[in-house]
Design a protein around this motif. Structure first.
Motif, short mmCIF file in Angstrom:
data_model
loop_
_atom_site.label_atom_id
_atom_site.label_comp_id
_atom_site.label_asym_id
_atom_site.label_seq_id
_atom_site.Cartn_x
_atom_site.Cartn_y
_atom_site.Cartn_z
N PRO A 154 0.90 -1.12 0.07
CA PRO A 154 0.12 -0.09 -0.03
C PRO A 154 0.89 1.33 -0.07
O PRO A 154 2.21 1.30 0.14
CB PRO A 154 -0.79 -0.18 1.09
N SER A 155 0.26 2.42 -0.30
CA SER A 155 1.00 3.69 -0.15
C SER A 155 1.38 3.82 1.25
O SER A 155 0.73 3.25 2.24
CB SER A 155 -0.13 4.60 -0.45
N LEU A 156 2.46 4.49 1.36
CA LEU A 156 3.11 4.98 2.71
C LEU A 156 3.12 6.20 3.14
O LEU A 156 3.26 6.51 4.51
CB LEU A 156 4.81 4.46 2.53
N ASP A 157 2.72 7.36 2.05
CA ASP A 157 2.68 8.56 2.43
C ASP A 157 1.38 9.20 1.76
O ASP A 157 0.89 8.75 0.70
CB ASP A 157 3.95 9.48 1.74
N PHE A 158 1.00 10.12 2.46
CA PHE A 158 -0.29 10.82 2.23
C PHE A 158 -0.12 12.26 2.40
O PHE A 158 0.52 12.63 3.18
CB PHE A 158 -1.43 10.12 3.20
N LYS A 159 -0.87 12.96 1.56
CA LYS A 159 -0.59 14.56 1.58
C LYS A 159 -1.18 15.21 2.79
O LYS A 159 -0.39 16.10 3.09
CB LYS A 159 -1.38 15.11 0.36
N SER A 160 -2.28 14.61 3.33
CA SER A 160 -2.86 15.43 4.55
C SER A 160 -3.95 14.33 5.04
O SER A 160 -4.23 13.49 4.16
CB SER A 160 -3.38 16.63 3.88
N PRO A 161 -4.43 14.58 6.09
CA PRO A 161 -5.52 13.80 6.69
C PRO A 161 -6.87 14.07 5.67
O PRO A 161 -7.63 12.92 5.52
CB PRO A 161 -5.86 14.36 7.95
N THR A 162 -7.02 15.12 5.11
CA THR A 162 -8.14 15.39 4.20
C THR A 162 -7.99 14.38 3.02
O THR A 162 -8.80 13.52 2.47
CB THR A 162 -8.53 16.71 3.82
N ALA A 163 -6.52 14.47 2.50
CA ALA A 163 -6.42 13.62 1.14
C ALA A 163 -6.51 12.10 1.62
O ALA A 163 -6.95 11.34 0.69
CB ALA A 163 -5.05 13.97 0.76
N LEU A 164 -6.02 11.88 2.94
CA LEU A 164 -6.05 10.38 3.30
C LEU A 164 -7.60 9.86 3.07
O LEU A 164 -7.85 8.81 2.69
CB LEU A 164 -5.54 10.26 4.58
N PHE A 165 -8.35 10.55 3.80
CA PHE A 165 -9.96 10.27 3.80
C PHE A 165 -10.36 10.27 2.49
O PHE A 165 -11.40 9.62 2.16
CB PHE A 165 -10.81 10.90 5.05
N LEU B 62 -13.61 16.80 8.00
CA LEU B 62 -12.50 17.46 7.53
C LEU B 62 -12.17 18.71 6.73
O LEU B 62 -11.76 19.57 6.77
CB LEU B 62 -11.37 16.36 7.03
N LYS B 63 -13.10 18.54 5.51
CA LYS B 63 -13.12 19.84 4.70
C LYS B 63 -13.66 21.07 5.34
O LYS B 63 -13.07 22.23 5.32
CB LYS B 63 -14.02 19.35 3.35
N MET B 64 -14.61 21.02 6.12
CA MET B 64 -15.28 21.97 6.91
C MET B 64 -14.22 22.40 7.93
O MET B 64 -14.34 23.81 8.00
CB MET B 64 -16.63 21.78 7.82
N ALA B 65 -13.81 21.69 8.80
CA ALA B 65 -12.86 21.89 10.09
C ALA B 65 -11.59 22.41 9.69
O ALA B 65 -11.12 23.01 10.41
CB ALA B 65 -12.89 20.82 10.81
N GLY B 66 -11.00 21.89 8.36
CA GLY B 66 -9.77 22.34 8.21
C GLY B 66 -8.91 21.21 8.73
O GLY B 66 -9.02 20.47 9.61
N GLU B 67 -7.35 21.22 8.51
CA GLU B 67 -6.40 20.42 9.13
C GLU B 67 -5.50 20.85 10.17
O GLU B 67 -4.59 20.34 10.59
CB GLU B 67 -5.49 19.99 7.86
N LYS B 68 -5.87 22.15 10.50
CA LYS B 68 -5.13 22.99 11.84
C LYS B 68 -5.94 23.09 12.88
O LYS B 68 -7.03 23.38 12.77
CB LYS B 68 -4.28 23.89 11.28
N GLN C 59 -7.97 23.23 16.69
CA GLN C 59 -8.81 22.64 17.68
C GLN C 59 -9.80 21.76 17.11
O GLN C 59 -10.12 20.68 17.64
CB GLN C 59 -9.50 23.83 18.34
N ALA C 60 -10.37 22.05 15.87
CA ALA C 60 -11.24 21.33 15.17
C ALA C 60 -10.71 20.01 14.74
O ALA C 60 -11.25 19.03 14.88
CB ALA C 60 -11.85 22.07 13.99
N LEU C 61 -9.50 19.97 14.45
CA LEU C 61 -8.65 18.79 13.91
C LEU C 61 -8.55 17.81 15.23
O LEU C 61 -8.64 16.77 15.17
CB LEU C 61 -7.70 18.69 13.18
N LEU C 62 -8.41 18.41 16.29
CA LEU C 62 -8.20 17.59 17.59
C LEU C 62 -9.42 17.11 18.03
O LEU C 62 -9.63 16.04 18.54
CB LEU C 62 -7.48 18.60 18.60
N MET C 63 -10.58 18.08 17.86
CA MET C 63 -11.79 17.52 18.30
C MET C 63 -12.07 16.20 17.47
O MET C 63 -12.60 15.27 17.87
CB MET C 63 -12.95 18.53 18.33
N LEU C 64 -11.97 16.22 16.23
CA LEU C 64 -12.29 15.13 15.55
C LEU C 64 -11.51 13.86 15.72
O LEU C 64 -11.84 12.84 15.68
CB LEU C 64 -12.15 15.49 13.83
N ASP C 65 -10.21 14.26 15.85
CA ASP C 65 -9.08 13.05 16.51
C ASP C 65 -9.91 12.45 17.66
O ASP C 65 -9.75 11.30 17.61
CB ASP C 65 -7.90 13.56 16.58
#
Length: 164
Positions: A76-87, A141-147, A149-155
């Motif tokens: 499988p792929s080993l690297d991904f551009k971002s959490p959004t790209a990953l999903f 992720l698209k709504m919250a962004g990747e940086k 508090q919102a990302l931490l809440m989703l995590d």
């Protein structure tokens, strides 16, 4: 008795489920490297489900008098551009698995293999859920962004998968 055509198709699906497990584990490792343990947990749960799916298919082939023949699992792929790209990759992958299961079901229909059709109903239902879940997380992720508090809440939210 499972026909040779369906036996081959079920074996190919086992291989796809095992690849899925590897892909999700690779994605989890990527998220761990970003210090996103909740998302990694969600992906590891997904990995466990995929192994379970492969084993369901394995058991089914055996129960129908067939032979399980395991194939090579692509790396499988080993690297991904971002959490959004990953999903987005998760959603695309689940859509490809849905298409594969639908083709397997079509083969069972063509051969009038009612037992295989019934067995695959659970997989078809599961794929609807898989795509909906991946899509929901992607849209969040698209709504919250990747940086921030919102990302931490989703995590944190995704860390609770399997605990309910």
């Amino acid at each position: 008795m499972l026909s040779k055509t369906l036996q081959k198709a079920f074996n190919e699906q086992i291989n796809k489920e095992q690849y899925s497990a590897q892909l999700y584990l690779s994605m989890a490792a990527y998220c761990e490297s970003l210090n996103l343990p909740g998302i990694a947990h969600w992906l590891k749960e997904q990995q466990r489900e995929e192994i379970g799916h492969a084993m369901q298919l394995y058991k089914y082939i055996i129960e129908r008098g067939g032979r399980v023949e395991l194939g090579v699992i692509e790396q499988p792929s080993l690297d991904f551009k971002s959490p959004t790209a990953l999903f987005q990759d998760v959603l695309n992958h689940e859509r490809s698995i849905t298409a594969s299961i639908n083709k397997l079901y079509e083969k069972a229909l063509k051969e009038n293999d009612y037992a295989s059709q019934v067995m695959l109903h659970g997989f078809i239902k599961e794929q609807v859920e898989e795509e909906a879940s991946a899509s929901e997380i992607l849209e969040t992720l698209k709504m919250a962004g990747e940086k921030g508090q919102a990302l931490l809440m989703l995590d944190r939210q995704l860390a609770r998968r399997g605990m309910g």
